[in-house]
Design an enzyme around this catalytic site. Structure first.
Site, PDB file in Angstrom:
ATOM      1  N   ASP A  50       0.109  -7.493  -0.254  1.00  0.00           N
ATOM      2  CA  ASP A  50       0.557  -6.202   0.280  1.00  0.00           C
ATOM      3  C   ASP A  50       2.080  -6.150   0.329  1.00  0.00           C
ATOM      4  OD1 ASP A  50       0.569  -3.688   1.331  1.00  0.00           O
ATOM      5  OD2 ASP A  50      -0.395  -4.204   3.228  1.00  0.00           O
ATOM      6  N   HIS A  52       0.827  -1.200   0.000  1.00  0.00           N
ATOM      7  CA  HIS A  52       0.000   0.000   0.000  1.00  0.00           C
ATOM      8  C   HIS A  52       0.861   1.249   0.000  1.00  0.00           C
ATOM      9  CE1 HIS A  52       0.336  -1.005   4.395  1.00  0.00           C
ATOM     10  NE2 HIS A  52       0.462   0.302   4.537  1.00  0.00           N
ATOM     11  N   SER A  77       1.566  -5.153   7.538  1.00  0.00           N
ATOM     12  CA  SER A  77       0.482  -4.733   6.649  1.00  0.00           C
ATOM     13  C   SER A  77      -0.496  -3.829   7.391  1.00  0.00           C
ATOM     14  CB  SER A  77      -0.253  -5.953   6.091  1.00  0.00           C
ATOM     15  OG  SER A  77      -1.364  -5.567   5.298  1.00  0.00           O
ATOM     16  N   GLY A 133       2.713   4.208  11.307  1.00  0.00           N
ATOM     17  CA  GLY A 133       4.126   4.464  11.117  1.00  0.00           C
ATOM     18  C   GLY A 133       4.937   3.183  11.110  1.00  0.00           C
ATOM     19  N   SER A 170       4.000   0.426   9.372  1.00  0.00           N
ATOM     20  CA  SER A 170       3.734  -0.328   8.143  1.00  0.00           C
ATOM     21  C   SER A 170       4.981  -0.596   7.341  1.00  0.00           C
ATOM     22  CB  SER A 170       2.768   0.438   7.244  1.00  0.00           C
ATOM     23  OG  SER A 170       1.450   0.140   7.546  1.00  0.00           O
TER      24      SER A 170
END
Length: 498
Positions: A247, A218, A352, A334, A336
Site C-alpha cells: 500500500d 490505494h 494504510s 482522511g 490515510s
C-alpha cells in the site's frame, strides 16, 4: 495541458489540523533528543537504551542467533531490548546477553509462526480479518472486525483453534477494517464521480533525482493527478502505485524546482526533521500525523501483519495487504497516507487502514516506509531546490494564502521543534497542501465508508502486488506547512475512499 510553475513552492507534509495535546506534549520536548551513548563494555545485565538503538541491536542479534532467533520487542518501561530465543546455543545466548539484550526462552520458532500465518492465509482469508506475530506473547495474534459473523466467524475460529492456543489467539474488534481516506496535509484529485482526498506521507527524491512524495497506494490507484487544493491545478502525478499486496505510491511533483524539505509538521508551528528511514520495533512509541485527527501517538504491537480489507471495487472481493506494521494508534477517515514517525526523526510508515476512531480508540496498520523506498528506488531527503534551510525561524508575520502549501510563514527552516515558529501564524483554507491521504480503500474509493459525499468512483486498484519489504532510505517528510493549517479545508467532497 501545461501546469503552473511555482519556483519557490515549499511542499508541505504533515497535518492541517489541531494536534492532540497529549501526543504533542510527549513529542515536542523530546524531539531530536540525542540518543544514549552505549558504554561499549560487555555486560551481562540488560543495557538501558533508546528504541532506535534497540532496533539496531535486534537486527544484529537476529543474524547472530540465526534460527534460534524468535522475534524481539522493546520494553519501554525498562528501556530494554527483549530477544526471544528457541533452542538456543548457550554460547550464542551468552553473546546476546553480553551485547546488552534481555534474553528469554520461548516455545515457538520464527519458522513455526510463519507456518501458522500461511495456514491462516490458505484457510481464513476473509474480509475483515488480520493477523500478525506478537513477540511479547510469542504467538500469532488474529483479529476479526464486526463484519465477520456467522459461517465466516466459525471458519476463522475453527482455523485458529486448529493452530492451538499456544500458537495463536483470536479477538474481536469494534468497527470494521477499512482504508482511511484523506490524510496528513490534504491532497485532492478530481475523478468521474467526485473528489478524492488523501494525505502526503513523506517527501523523497525519486531515482531520477526529481522531487516526489510517498503516500498510500490505494490513493495512487484511485487517481493519477493530485492538487494541493480542492479543485486546484494538479501539482503532482502518480509515478508508481501498489495496492493491494502492498500500500504505497510514489508521486512526482510536476515542477522540478519544488522544495520538498524532509520534515513533518507536528502542529502549532512545530516541525520534526526526518533524518532516516527506520524499521519499526514492537513496543516502541510512534507518532502519527493526519489531516483529520492531527497528532496521535501509541505503540507498535505487531510486525509483518496481513490485513484483509473488503474490496471497494469488486463486490464480495478481498483486498489483501501484507507486511504491515500493526499499532494501537488511532486514525480516522482522511488520515490515510499520513506519516508514522519516531520522536528522533525516523520515518517509519504510511497510514494504510484499520478500525475504530480517535474517540473510542482502535488499531491502525501502516505500510513500512523502508519497503516503499526499496521498491520505488526513492531516497529520503530533500529534492529539487528544496532543502532544510537549517534551524531557521519561521516568519511570525507571514500567513499562508489559500493553496500556498508552505504553511505558516517561511517555515522552510529545518528542525523547527522548540524553535521560534510563531504558533499564531495562520494557514488559510486550502493551504493544506500535503499530499496524501489517499482516497479510497481498496483501489478506489467506494462510496460507503468514505468520508466524502460522493459515490466513490475512484478507479479501483488492480491487483497490483506490492514490492517486498526492503530497507532503504526512507523518504523525508515534506516541508510541513507551518503553523496549524486549519482542518476546515480538509473535508473534501466526493468519494473519499474510506
Amino acid at each position: 495541458m501545461s501546469h503552473k510553475r511555482i519556483p519557490k513552492r515549499k511542499a508541505a507534509i504533515a497535518v492541517g489540523g489541531v494536534a492532540a495535546l497529549g501526543a504533542a506534549a510527549l513529542l515536542l520536548p523530546n524531539a531530536n533528543a540525542s540518543q544514549d551513548n552505549a558504554s561499549g563494555a560487555a555486560a551481562v545485565a540488560p543495557r538501558t537504551m533508546k528504541a532506535t538503538d534497540a532496533s539496531d541491536l535486534a537486527a544484529q542479534l537476529q543474524k547472530l542467533l540465526g534460527d534460534a532467533f524468535a522475534g524481539s520487542y522493546y520494553d519501554g518501561t525498562k528501556q530494554q531490548l527483549v530477544v526471544n530465543v528457541v533452542n538456543g546455543n548457550d554460547n550464542v545466548i551468552v553473546q546476546a546477553k553480553k551485547a546488552g539484550a534481555a534474553v528469554r526462552q520461548v516455545k515457538n520458532s520464527t519458522a513455526a509462526l510463519k507456518t501458522a500465518a500461511r495456514t491462516l492465509k490458505n484457510r481464513a482469508t476473509i474480509p475483515g480479518t488480520s493477523w500478525a506475530v506478537d513477540p511479547k506473547t510469542n504467538k500469532v495474534q488474529v483479529t476479526a472486525d464486526s463484519t465477520v459473523t456467522g459461517a465466516k466467524w466459525n471458519r476463522l475460529q475453527s482455523t485458529v483453534q486448529g493452530l492451538g492456543s499456544d500458537m495463536a489467539t483470536l479477538k474481536k474488534t469494534s468497527g470494521r477494517f477499512k482504508t482511511f481516506v484523506s490524510g496528513g496535509d490534504a491532497i485532492f484529485s478530481q475523478v468521474q464521480n467526485g473528489t478524492v482526498r488523501c494525505s502526503l506521507g513523506f517527501n523523497v527524491t525519486a531515482s531520477d533525482g526529481s522531487p516526489a512524495f510517498l503516500t498510500a497506494g490505494h490513493c495512487g490507484v484511485a487517481a493519477k493527478d493530485w492538487s494541493d487544493s480542492q479543485g486546484g491545478q494538479p501539482i503532482a502525478t502518480v509515478d508508481q502505485a501498489k495496492f493491494p499486496g502492498n500500500d504505497f505510491s510514489l508521486v512526482k511533483y510536476n515542477d522540478t524546482t519544488t522544495q520538498a524539505p524532509s520534515e513533518v509538521n507536528a502542529g502549532n508551528g512545530q516541525t520534526v526533521q526526518i533524518t532516516q528511514a527506520k524499521d519499526a520495533t514492537v513496543g516502541e512509541t510512534v507518532f502519527r500525523m493526519g489531516s483529520t485527527t492531527g497528532l496521535h501517538n501509541g505503540q507498535v504491537t505487531g510486525l509483518d501483519a496481513t490485513v484483509n480489507f473488503a474490496s471497494e471495487t469488486v463486490p464480495g472481493g478481498t483486498d489483501t495487504v501484507n507486511g504491515l506494521i500493526q499499532t494501537n494508534v488511532c486514525a480516522e477517515a482522511g488520515d490515510s497516507g499520513g506519516s508514522l514517525f519516531t520522536q528522533d526523526g525516523g520515518a517509519v510508515g504510511l497510514t494504510s487502514g484499520g478500525s475504530g476512531d480517535c474517540t473510542n480508540g482502535g488499531e491502525t496498520f501502516f505500510q513500512p516506509v523502508t519497503a516503499a523506498l526499496q521498491a520505488t528506488g526513492a531516497t529520503l531527503g530533500n529534492a529539487g531546490n528544496g532543502g532544510n534551510a537549517g534551524n531557521g525561524a519561521a516568519d511570525p508575520s507571514a500567513s499562508a494564502s489559500a493553496g500556498d502549501q508552505s504553511g505558516a510563514g517561511n517555515q522552510a527552516g529545518g528542525n523547527q521543534i522548540g524553535g521560534s515558529a510563531d504558533p499564531s501564524a495562520t494557514a488559510s483554507a486550502g493551504d493544506q497542501s500535503g499530499a496524501g491521504n489517499q482516497s479510497g480503500a481498496g483501489a478506489g474509493a467506494g462510496a460507503g465508508d468514505q468520508s466524502g459525499a460522493g459515490t466513490g468512483a475512484q478507479s479501483g486498484a488492480g491487483d497490483q502486488s506490492g514490492a517486498g519489504a526492503g530497507s532503504g532510505n526512507q523518504s523525508g517528510a515534506g516541508n510541513q506547512s507551518g503553523a496549524g493549517a486549519g482542518t476546515g479545508n480538509q473535508s473534501g467532497t466526493g468519494a473519499n475512499a474510506g
